[in-house]
Design a protein around this motif. Structure first.
Motif, mmCIF file in Angstrom:
data_model
loop_
_atom_site.group_PDB
_atom_site.id
_atom_site.type_symbol
_atom_site.label_atom_id
_atom_site.label_comp_id
_atom_site.label_asym_id
_atom_site.label_seq_id
_atom_site.Cartn_x
_atom_site.Cartn_y
_atom_site.Cartn_z
ATOM 1 N N ARG A 37 37.125 57.313 18.386
ATOM 2 C CA ARG A 37 36.890 57.548 19.813
ATOM 3 C C ARG A 37 35.855 56.571 20.347
ATOM 4 O O ARG A 37 35.023 56.067 19.598
ATOM 5 C CB ARG A 37 36.450 58.980 20.075
ATOM 6 C CG ARG A 37 35.073 59.336 19.523
ATOM 7 C CD ARG A 37 34.781 60.822 19.739
ATOM 8 N NE ARG A 37 33.444 61.186 19.254
ATOM 9 C CZ ARG A 37 32.990 62.440 19.223
ATOM 10 N NH1 ARG A 37 33.770 63.448 19.632
ATOM 11 N NH2 ARG A 37 31.763 62.686 18.797
ATOM 12 N N GLN A 38 35.933 56.345 21.645
ATOM 13 C CA GLN A 38 34.958 55.495 22.307
ATOM 14 C C GLN A 38 34.533 56.169 23.598
ATOM 15 O O GLN A 38 35.332 56.299 24.532
ATOM 16 C CB GLN A 38 35.519 54.103 22.588
ATOM 17 C CG GLN A 38 34.498 53.144 23.150
ATOM 18 C CD GLN A 38 34.980 51.699 23.128
ATOM 19 O OE1 GLN A 38 36.176 51.432 22.988
ATOM 20 N NE2 GLN A 38 34.053 50.758 23.228
ATOM 21 N N GLY A 39 33.282 56.618 23.614
ATOM 22 C CA GLY A 39 32.741 57.262 24.793
ATOM 23 C C GLY A 39 32.225 56.250 25.797
ATOM 24 O O GLY A 39 32.101 55.066 25.487
ATOM 25 N N PRO A 40 31.920 56.703 27.005
ATOM 26 C CA PRO A 40 31.426 55.811 28.056
ATOM 27 C C PRO A 40 30.168 55.066 27.606
ATOM 28 O O PRO A 40 29.178 55.698 27.219
ATOM 29 C CB PRO A 40 31.128 56.756 29.214
ATOM 30 C CG PRO A 40 31.936 57.973 28.956
ATOM 31 C CD PRO A 40 32.021 58.094 27.464
ATOM 32 N N GLY A 41 30.213 53.752 27.638
ATOM 33 C CA GLY A 41 29.053 52.947 27.270
ATOM 34 C C GLY A 41 28.720 52.953 25.794
ATOM 35 O O GLY A 41 27.624 52.520 25.400
ATOM 36 N N LYS A 42 29.646 53.443 24.976
ATOM 37 C CA LYS A 42 29.386 53.521 23.533
ATOM 38 C C LYS A 42 30.372 52.674 22.760
ATOM 39 O O LYS A 42 31.424 52.288 23.264
ATOM 40 C CB LYS A 42 29.493 54.984 23.055
ATOM 41 C CG LYS A 42 28.512 55.937 23.717
ATOM 42 C CD LYS A 42 28.715 57.342 23.175
ATOM 43 C CE LYS A 42 27.754 58.322 23.822
ATOM 44 N NZ LYS A 42 27.968 59.717 23.308
ATOM 45 N N GLU A 43 30.015 52.409 21.510
ATOM 46 C CA GLU A 43 30.940 51.710 20.634
ATOM 47 C C GLU A 43 31.969 52.687 20.080
ATOM 48 O O GLU A 43 31.727 53.895 20.026
ATOM 49 C CB GLU A 43 30.165 51.046 19.490
ATOM 50 C CG GLU A 43 29.233 49.935 19.938
ATOM 51 C CD GLU A 43 28.599 49.214 18.768
ATOM 52 O OE1 GLU A 43 27.938 48.194 18.996
ATOM 53 O OE2 GLU A 43 28.764 49.681 17.621
ATOM 54 N N ARG A 44 33.090 52.141 19.671
ATOM 55 C CA ARG A 44 34.109 52.975 19.058
ATOM 56 C C ARG A 44 33.564 53.538 17.745
ATOM 57 O O ARG A 44 32.906 52.832 16.976
ATOM 58 C CB ARG A 44 35.362 52.158 18.783
ATOM 59 C CG ARG A 44 36.556 52.983 18.351
ATOM 60 C CD ARG A 44 37.805 52.120 18.215
ATOM 61 N NE ARG A 44 38.212 51.519 19.474
ATOM 62 C CZ ARG A 44 39.321 50.809 19.632
ATOM 63 N NH1 ARG A 44 40.119 50.595 18.616
ATOM 64 N NH2 ARG A 44 39.614 50.297 20.798
ATOM 65 N N GLU A 45 33.837 54.821 17.485
ATOM 66 C CA GLU A 45 33.336 55.469 16.281
ATOM 67 C C GLU A 45 34.427 56.258 15.590
ATOM 68 O O GLU A 45 35.376 56.728 16.201
ATOM 69 C CB GLU A 45 32.166 56.398 16.629
ATOM 70 C CG GLU A 45 32.525 57.566 17.524
ATOM 71 C CD GLU A 45 31.364 58.504 17.779
ATOM 72 O OE1 GLU A 45 30.258 58.268 17.240
ATOM 73 O OE2 GLU A 45 31.556 59.488 18.517
ATOM 74 N N PHE A 46 34.229 56.413 14.305
ATOM 75 C CA PHE A 46 35.141 57.188 13.472
ATOM 76 C C PHE A 46 35.021 58.670 13.805
ATOM 77 O O PHE A 46 33.921 59.179 14.014
ATOM 78 C CB PHE A 46 34.797 56.946 12.003
ATOM 79 C CG PHE A 46 35.471 57.867 11.037
ATOM 80 C CD1 PHE A 46 34.802 58.969 10.522
ATOM 81 C CD2 PHE A 46 36.787 57.648 10.655
ATOM 82 C CE1 PHE A 46 35.417 59.820 9.621
ATOM 83 C CE2 PHE A 46 37.407 58.504 9.754
ATOM 84 C CZ PHE A 46 36.721 59.586 9.242
ATOM 85 N N VAL A 47 36.166 59.358 13.835
ATOM 86 C CA VAL A 47 36.176 60.796 14.067
ATOM 87 C C VAL A 47 36.674 61.544 12.827
ATOM 88 O O VAL A 47 36.001 62.433 12.319
ATOM 89 C CB VAL A 47 37.053 61.162 15.271
ATOM 90 C CG1 VAL A 47 37.156 62.681 15.435
ATOM 91 C CG2 VAL A 47 36.506 60.531 16.546
ATOM 92 N N ALA A 48 37.855 61.174 12.344
ATOM 93 C CA ALA A 48 38.437 61.881 11.208
ATOM 94 C C ALA A 48 39.528 61.030 10.585
ATOM 95 O O ALA A 48 40.109 60.171 11.246
ATOM 96 C CB ALA A 48 39.008 63.228 11.649
ATOM 97 N N SER A 49 39.795 61.290 9.314
ATOM 98 C CA SER A 49 40.893 60.613 8.637
ATOM 99 C C SER A 49 41.580 61.586 7.696
ATOM 100 O O SER A 49 41.006 62.609 7.302
ATOM 101 C CB SER A 49 40.402 59.387 7.873
ATOM 102 O OG SER A 49 39.535 59.771 6.818
ATOM 103 N N ILE A 50 42.809 61.234 7.321
ATOM 104 C CA ILE A 50 43.591 62.081 6.429
ATOM 105 C C ILE A 50 44.386 61.185 5.501
ATOM 106 O O ILE A 50 44.948 60.171 5.908
ATOM 107 C CB ILE A 50 44.501 63.033 7.228
ATOM 108 C CG1 ILE A 50 45.196 64.033 6.312
ATOM 109 C CG2 ILE A 50 45.504 62.269 8.090
ATOM 110 C CD1 ILE A 50 45.829 65.207 7.054
ATOM 111 N N SER A 51 44.410 61.553 4.223
ATOM 112 C CA SER A 51 45.119 60.759 3.231
ATOM 113 C C SER A 51 46.620 60.845 3.450
ATOM 114 O O SER A 51 47.117 61.702 4.186
ATOM 115 C CB SER A 51 44.765 61.255 1.831
ATOM 116 O OG SER A 51 45.214 62.586 1.655
#
Length: 121
Positions: A37-51
């Protein structure tokens, strides 16, 4: 090859949304998949992953206990169930696919186009 994310929208704090990501052009049943996800004025960040099997999941600390990632390999789709949403969860959410080490580094092979989630206070 496309990843199509959907399900975003406007929700009040404390509410829930379910994001979906459909894949076309090739099968991703053998790939780790994830949400960023990428919030307003923020860098893109990891949220979740699944194998690829769905047996192993990973979450950012900020969403643990509130978000659940799942996948349906028969239909080449992944989902993100988001509960107890907070205003700070407001962001464009992207699905992604690729080797697990690339997902972990935030550089997956494939990105979806993003879907906007807005959480009002």
């Amino acid at each position: 090859v496309q990843l199509q994310a959907s399900g975003g929208g406007l929700v009040q704090a404390g509410g829930s949304l379910r994001l979906s990501c459909a894949t076309t052009g090739r099968t991703f049943s053998s790939a780790t998949m994830g949400w960023f996800r990428q919030g307003p004025g923020k860098e893109r960040e990891f949220v979740a992953s699944i194998s690829r099997s769905g047996d192993s999941t990973s979450y950012a600390d900020s969403v643990k206990g509130r978000f659940t990632i799942s996948r349906d390999n028969a239909n080449d789709a992944i989902y993100l169930q988001m509960n107890s949403l907070k205003p700070e969860d407001t962001a464009v959410y992207y699905c992604a696919a690729g080797p697990s080490y690339l997902i972990a580094h935030g550089t997956p092979d494939y990105w979806g186009q993003g879907t906007l989630v807005t959480v009002s206070s």
